[in-house]
Scaffold this motif. Structure first.
Motif, PDB file in Angstrom:
ATOM      1  N   GLY A 293       4.542  80.236 111.641  1.00 35.00           N
ATOM      2  CA  GLY A 293       4.706  81.681 111.762  1.00 35.00           C
ATOM      3  C   GLY A 293       3.386  82.395 111.962  1.00 35.00           C
ATOM      4  N   PHE A 294       3.409  83.447 112.788  1.00 34.42           N
ATOM      5  CA  PHE A 294       2.215  84.227 113.089  1.00 34.42           C
ATOM      6  C   PHE A 294       2.443  85.690 112.728  1.00 34.42           C
ATOM      7  CE2 PHE A 294       2.054  80.487 115.715  1.00 34.42           C
ATOM      8  CZ  PHE A 294       0.713  80.131 115.722  1.00 34.42           C
ATOM      9  N   ASP A 295       1.320  86.376 112.458  1.00 36.98           N
ATOM     10  CA  ASP A 295       1.419  87.757 112.008  1.00 36.98           C
ATOM     11  C   ASP A 295       1.494  88.769 113.147  1.00 36.98           C
ATOM     12  OD1 ASP A 295      -1.152  87.414 112.923  1.00 36.98           O
ATOM     13  OD2 ASP A 295      -2.133  88.294 111.164  1.00 36.98           O
ATOM     14  N   GLN A 296       1.323  88.326 114.394  1.00 32.61           N
ATOM     15  CA  GLN A 296       1.405  89.209 115.551  1.00 32.61           C
ATOM     16  C   GLN A 296       2.252  88.533 116.623  1.00 32.61           C
ATOM     17  OE1 GLN A 296      -0.015  92.317 115.808  1.00 32.61           O
ATOM     18  NE2 GLN A 296      -0.908  92.182 113.752  1.00 32.61           N
ATOM     19  N   ASP A 297       2.837  89.353 117.495  1.00 34.47           N
ATOM     20  CA  ASP A 297       3.612  88.830 118.615  1.00 34.47           C
ATOM     21  C   ASP A 297       2.823  89.065 119.901  1.00 34.47           C
ATOM     22  OD1 ASP A 297       5.690  87.791 120.125  1.00 34.47           O
ATOM     23  OD2 ASP A 297       6.698  89.727 120.318  1.00 34.47           O
ATOM     24  N   LEU A 298       2.311  87.995 120.481  1.00 37.49           N
ATOM     25  CA  LEU A 298       1.535  88.093 121.720  1.00 37.49           C
ATOM     26  C   LEU A 298       2.388  87.601 122.884  1.00 37.49           C
ATOM     27  CD1 LEU A 298      -1.932  86.728 120.536  1.00 37.49           C
ATOM     28  CD2 LEU A 298      -1.043  89.066 120.435  1.00 37.49           C
ATOM     29  N   GLU A 299       2.547  88.447 123.875  1.00 38.81           N
ATOM     30  CA  GLU A 299       3.418  88.079 125.000  1.00 38.81           C
ATOM     31  C   GLU A 299       2.741  87.100 125.949  1.00 38.81           C
ATOM     32  OE1 GLU A 299       6.188  90.222 128.425  1.00 38.81           O
ATOM     33  OE2 GLU A 299       5.063  91.424 126.976  1.00 38.81           O
ATOM     34  N   ASN A 300       1.467  87.309 126.233  1.00 42.91           N
ATOM     35  CA  ASN A 300       0.738  86.433 127.155  1.00 42.91           C
ATOM     36  C   ASN A 300      -0.422  85.763 126.422  1.00 42.91           C
ATOM     37  OD1 ASN A 300       2.242  87.159 129.591  1.00 42.91           O
ATOM     38  ND2 ASN A 300       1.270  89.170 129.347  1.00 42.91           N
ATOM     39  N   ILE A 301      -0.252  84.493 126.109  1.00 48.68           N
ATOM     40  CA  ILE A 301      -1.264  83.763 125.342  1.00 48.68           C
ATOM     41  C   ILE A 301      -2.256  83.130 126.307  1.00 48.68           C
ATOM     42  CG2 ILE A 301      -1.652  81.849 123.753  1.00 48.68           C
ATOM     43  CD1 ILE A 301       1.161  82.381 122.666  1.00 48.68           C
ATOM     44  N   GLU A 302      -3.531  83.488 126.140  1.00 51.19           N
ATOM     45  CA  GLU A 302      -4.582  82.980 127.012  1.00 51.19           C
ATOM     46  C   GLU A 302      -5.364  81.838 126.358  1.00 51.19           C
ATOM     47  OE1 GLU A 302      -5.617  83.851 130.191  1.00 51.19           O
ATOM     48  OE2 GLU A 302      -3.710  84.917 130.308  1.00 51.19           O
ATOM     49  N   ARG A 303      -5.526  81.881 125.038  1.00 57.30           N
ATOM     50  CA  ARG A 303      -6.317  80.873 124.347  1.00 57.30           C
ATOM     51  C   ARG A 303      -5.640  80.502 123.026  1.00 57.30           C
ATOM     52  NH1 ARG A 303      -9.509  84.733 125.672  1.00 57.30           N
ATOM     53  NH2 ARG A 303      -9.823  85.417 123.514  1.00 57.30           N
ATOM     54  N   ILE A 304      -5.822  79.246 122.640  1.00 55.80           N
ATOM     55  CA  ILE A 304      -5.303  78.749 121.366  1.00 55.80           C
ATOM     56  C   ILE A 304      -6.435  78.028 120.645  1.00 55.80           C
ATOM     57  CG2 ILE A 304      -3.664  77.191 120.241  1.00 55.80           C
ATOM     58  CD1 ILE A 304      -1.777  77.621 122.591  1.00 55.80           C
ATOM     59  N   SER A 305      -6.618  78.339 119.377  1.00 53.66           N
ATOM     60  CA  SER A 305      -7.632  77.680 118.567  1.00 53.66           C
ATOM     61  C   SER A 305      -6.943  76.890 117.458  1.00 53.66           C
ATOM     62  CB  SER A 305      -8.582  78.708 117.953  1.00 53.66           C
ATOM     63  OG  SER A 305      -9.554  78.072 117.140  1.00 53.66           O
ATOM     64  N   LEU A 306      -7.284  75.594 117.362  1.00 53.25           N
ATOM     65  CA  LEU A 306      -6.668  74.709 116.377  1.00 53.25           C
ATOM     66  C   LEU A 306      -7.698  74.214 115.382  1.00 53.25           C
ATOM     67  CD1 LEU A 306      -4.568  72.276 118.624  1.00 53.25           C
ATOM     68  CD2 LEU A 306      -3.725  74.252 117.378  1.00 53.25           C
ATOM     69  N   THR A 307      -7.288  74.137 114.115  1.00 50.08           N
ATOM     70  CA  THR A 307      -8.115  73.491 113.094  1.00 50.08           C
ATOM     71  C   THR A 307      -7.221  72.555 112.302  1.00 50.08           C
ATOM     72  OG1 THR A 307      -9.472  75.484 112.889  1.00 50.08           O
ATOM     73  CG2 THR A 307      -9.685  73.821 111.164  1.00 50.08           C
ATOM     74  N   PHE A 308      -7.576  71.269 112.287  1.00 50.13           N
ATOM     75  CA  PHE A 308      -6.805  70.265 111.551  1.00 50.13           C
ATOM     76  C   PHE A 308      -7.490  69.979 110.228  1.00 50.13           C
ATOM     77  CE2 PHE A 308      -6.210  65.701 110.524  1.00 50.13           C
ATOM     78  CZ  PHE A 308      -4.839  65.732 110.255  1.00 50.13           C
ATOM     79  N   SER A 309      -6.704  69.852 109.157  1.00 47.68           N
ATOM     80  CA  SER A 309      -7.282  69.577 107.842  1.00 47.68           C
ATOM     81  C   SER A 309      -6.392  68.619 107.069  1.00 47.68           C
ATOM     82  CB  SER A 309      -7.451  70.877 107.048  1.00 47.68           C
ATOM     83  OG  SER A 309      -7.884  70.612 105.729  1.00 47.68           O
ATOM     84  N   THR A 310      -7.033  67.678 106.397  1.00 52.01           N
ATOM     85  CA  THR A 310      -6.293  66.774 105.505  1.00 52.01           C
ATOM     86  C   THR A 310      -6.283  67.293 104.076  1.00 52.01           C
ATOM     87  OG1 THR A 310      -8.253  65.453 104.972  1.00 52.01           O
ATOM     88  CG2 THR A 310      -6.945  64.789 106.907  1.00 52.01           C
ATOM     89  N   GLY A 311      -7.045  68.362 103.819  1.00 55.90           N
ATOM     90  CA  GLY A 311      -7.125  68.916 102.480  1.00 55.90           C
ATOM     91  C   GLY A 311      -8.134  68.222 101.593  1.00 55.90           C
ATOM     92  N   SER A 312      -8.831  67.246 102.133  1.00 56.26           N
ATOM     93  CA  SER A 312      -9.812  66.506 101.348  1.00 56.26           C
ATOM     94  C   SER A 312     -11.137  67.261 101.322  1.00 56.26           C
ATOM     95  CB  SER A 312     -10.021  65.113 101.941  1.00 56.26           C
ATOM     96  OG  SER A 312     -11.030  64.428 101.230  1.00 56.26           O
ATOM     97  N   VAL A 313     -11.699  67.422 100.111  1.00 54.51           N
ATOM     98  CA  VAL A 313     -12.970  68.128  99.968  1.00 54.51           C
ATOM     99  C   VAL A 313     -14.151  67.175 100.152  1.00 54.51           C
ATOM    100  CG1 VAL A 313     -14.396  69.515  98.404  1.00 54.51           C
ATOM    101  CG2 VAL A 313     -11.898  69.778  98.410  1.00 54.51           C
ATOM    102  N   ILE A 314     -13.983  65.966  99.669  1.00 57.14           N
ATOM    103  CA  ILE A 314     -15.033  64.958  99.809  1.00 57.14           C
ATOM    104  C   ILE A 314     -14.528  63.814 100.686  1.00 57.14           C
ATOM    105  CG2 ILE A 314     -16.106  65.527  97.604  1.00 57.14           C
ATOM    106  CD1 ILE A 314     -14.667  63.152  96.378  1.00 57.14           C
ATOM    107  N   GLY A 315     -15.434  63.000 101.139  1.00 60.18           N
ATOM    108  CA  GLY A 315     -15.039  61.866 101.965  1.00 60.18           C
ATOM    109  C   GLY A 315     -15.304  62.128 103.429  1.00 60.18           C
ATOM    110  N   PRO A 316     -15.031  61.152 104.288  1.00 62.77           N
ATOM    111  CA  PRO A 316     -15.325  61.284 105.716  1.00 62.77           C
ATOM    112  C   PRO A 316     -14.377  62.266 106.393  1.00 62.77           C
ATOM    113  CG  PRO A 316     -14.087  59.272 105.300  1.00 62.77           C
ATOM    114  CD  PRO A 316     -14.429  59.846 103.953  1.00 62.77           C
TER     115      PRO A 316
END
Length: 447
Positions: free
Chosen positions: A382-405
């Motif tokens: 879910g997103f907080d805004q409704d954008l009709e024409n999406i030009e760019r998408i930014s992704l961030t992946f996280s495992t939730g791990s604070v330490i480690g590789p």
């Protein structure tokens, strides 16, 4: 010491009546009244488009403004710990009159609802219902129709509405229960609480099922925002004072208010659990065909004919909201196929942007997903805004791990499909490598 602190906080919420007030108004009491308790007195305040800001106090149907040929909406509040007037009353009256020319009768039973002992207020509910029945009986003699009576009950007010409905054999047009009270009513038989048989159409919004509200379904259709428990934007600790206790419970009222502004329509989906809804397993509304999915709030009655004619209707509806008005969330299905030979488990943070630079951030994400080689995962985000024409998408992946590789996630294919606006073209991206906790921005292409 803790008790003294609570008393001090409550005193801050006390409101005194303005002696110079010329219009009849809601009885505003203070914490002192709650300490000694209050005997039941019911004041009926009528608002119409002819007197939208200055109420007329009704003693009977003899009135300058009451027109029994129009719809009549009763607003019934609940338990009042401090005696203050509910903050939402004036907005609800104003917005109801803005959408329809009707009679609005505010049922002020603050004398009776104001007490430190919740049980005392609860015991007075049936007496309030008897007073309302007497007025409605008089209105019927004057030519009113039960079909045109709508009762909006908040907390204990929802059960009062149910008692009135029982007295008329379920012939009232509609009852809307806004987070019906749970304490003393959980497990009670239908005759002792709100029930689908109390009106021709009963719709309910449950926003505090793990606190002051009622968990089980009580209507022809029951809406559970954010699963019905913790509401976005509400305090998470007791150090926030009374708001910690009130915020989730009151959210049902503010969602109903938002539906009257129609700044956005909040769509809900039938599902057997909130978890399955959040995991994208309940986004079909074939059960309502040819109608679309129901919308929450005032206009839910548009689904009345379907919901009241089915022998086993789907009543539990789930949806997500933002943390502030107008509360709308715009959903996308995100289909992901990964390449990694090793299994990865984690979540995505996503930001969408259009050609003007407006951004929509992901506010509602499912639980951590398990990504396996060549196995497609579908996320409902879910997103907080409704954008009709999406030009760019930014992704961030996280495992939730604070330490480690830091891990890498290689995506073979990612597809975005708007659930809110399914007619929009699907957007894709192929062969994308993400480094954990590092945003990656790209331009999507049509699938």
């Amino acid at each position: 010491m803790l008790r003294l602190c609570i008393v001090f906080i409550c005193l801050l919420y006390g409101v005194k009546t303005d002696p110079g007030q010329s219009c009849p108004a809601f009885t505003a009491l203070g914490f002192g009244n709650a300490l000694i308790g209050t005997e039941l007195q019911v004041k009926l305040l009528l608002y119409t488009r002819q007197n939208p800001t200055c109420a007329e106090e009704l003693q009977s149907t003899t009135s300058q403004y009451l027109n029994v040929t129009k719809r009549t909406t009763f607003i019934i509040h609940g338990y009042r710990l401090t005696g203050s007037a509910p903050v939402w009353i004036s907005d609800l009256v104003h917005l109801l009159l803005s959408v329809e020319d009707m009679n609005i009768i505010l049922v002020d039973w603050n004398h009776g609802a104001t007490t430190l002992i919740y049980n005392y207020a609860s015991r007075k509910c049936k007496r309030v219902a008897e007073i309302l029945k007497k007025l409605i009986d008089e209105m019927l003699i004057e030519g009113a129709s039960l079909d045109s009576v709508h009762m909006i009950g908040v907390s204990l007010g929802a059960h009062i509405s149910g008692f009135v409905g029982q007295m008329f054999g379920g012939a009232l047009g509609r009852i809307t229960g806004l987070d019906p009270a749970g304490p003393l009513y959980r497990g009670a038989p239908p005759s002792e609480r709100l029930d689908p048989t109390d009106a021709q159409f009963v719709d309910v919004i449950h926003s505090d099922t793990d606190g002051l509200g009622y968990r089980e379904a009580l209507g022809h259709i029951d809406f559970y925002p954010n699963g019905g428990t913790d509401q976005p934007g509400c305090p998470l600790t007791i150090f926030s004072g009374l708001q910690y206790f009130k915020c989730d419970h009151q959210r049902s009222v503010f969602l109903f208010l938002s539906s009257l502004t129609q700044s956005c329509n909040i769509t809900a989906y039938p599902c057997d659990s909130y978890r399955n809804y959040r995991n994208g397993k309940c986004t079909s509304c074939e059960a309502f065909w040819p109608m679309p999915c129901p919308t929450v709030g005032y206009y839910a009655h548009e689904w009345k004919s379907y919901l009241t004619q089915q022998s086993h209707p789907v009543t539990s509806m789930f949806f997500d909201t933002a943390d502030k008005e107008p509360f709308c969330i715009y959903h996308y299905f995100v289909d992901i196929i990964t390449w990694n030979k090793a299994t990865r488990r984690g979540t995505f943070s996503i930001v969408l942007a259009d050609e003007t630079g407006r951004k929509a951030e992901s506010k509602v994400n499912p639980e951590a997903a398990t990504f396996q080689q060549y196995n497609q995962i579908t996320l409902l985000i879910g997103f907080d805004q409704d954008l009709e024409n999406i030009e760019r998408i930014s992704l961030t992946f996280s495992t939730g791990s604070v330490i480690g590789p830091k891990f890498k996630l290689r995506i073979l294919q990612m597809k975005f499909q708007s659930l809110t606006n399914p007619e929009r073209p699907h957007l894709c991206r192929y062969d994308l490598v993400l480094m954990e906790n590092t945003p990656r921005t790209f331009r999507p292409i049509p699938c």
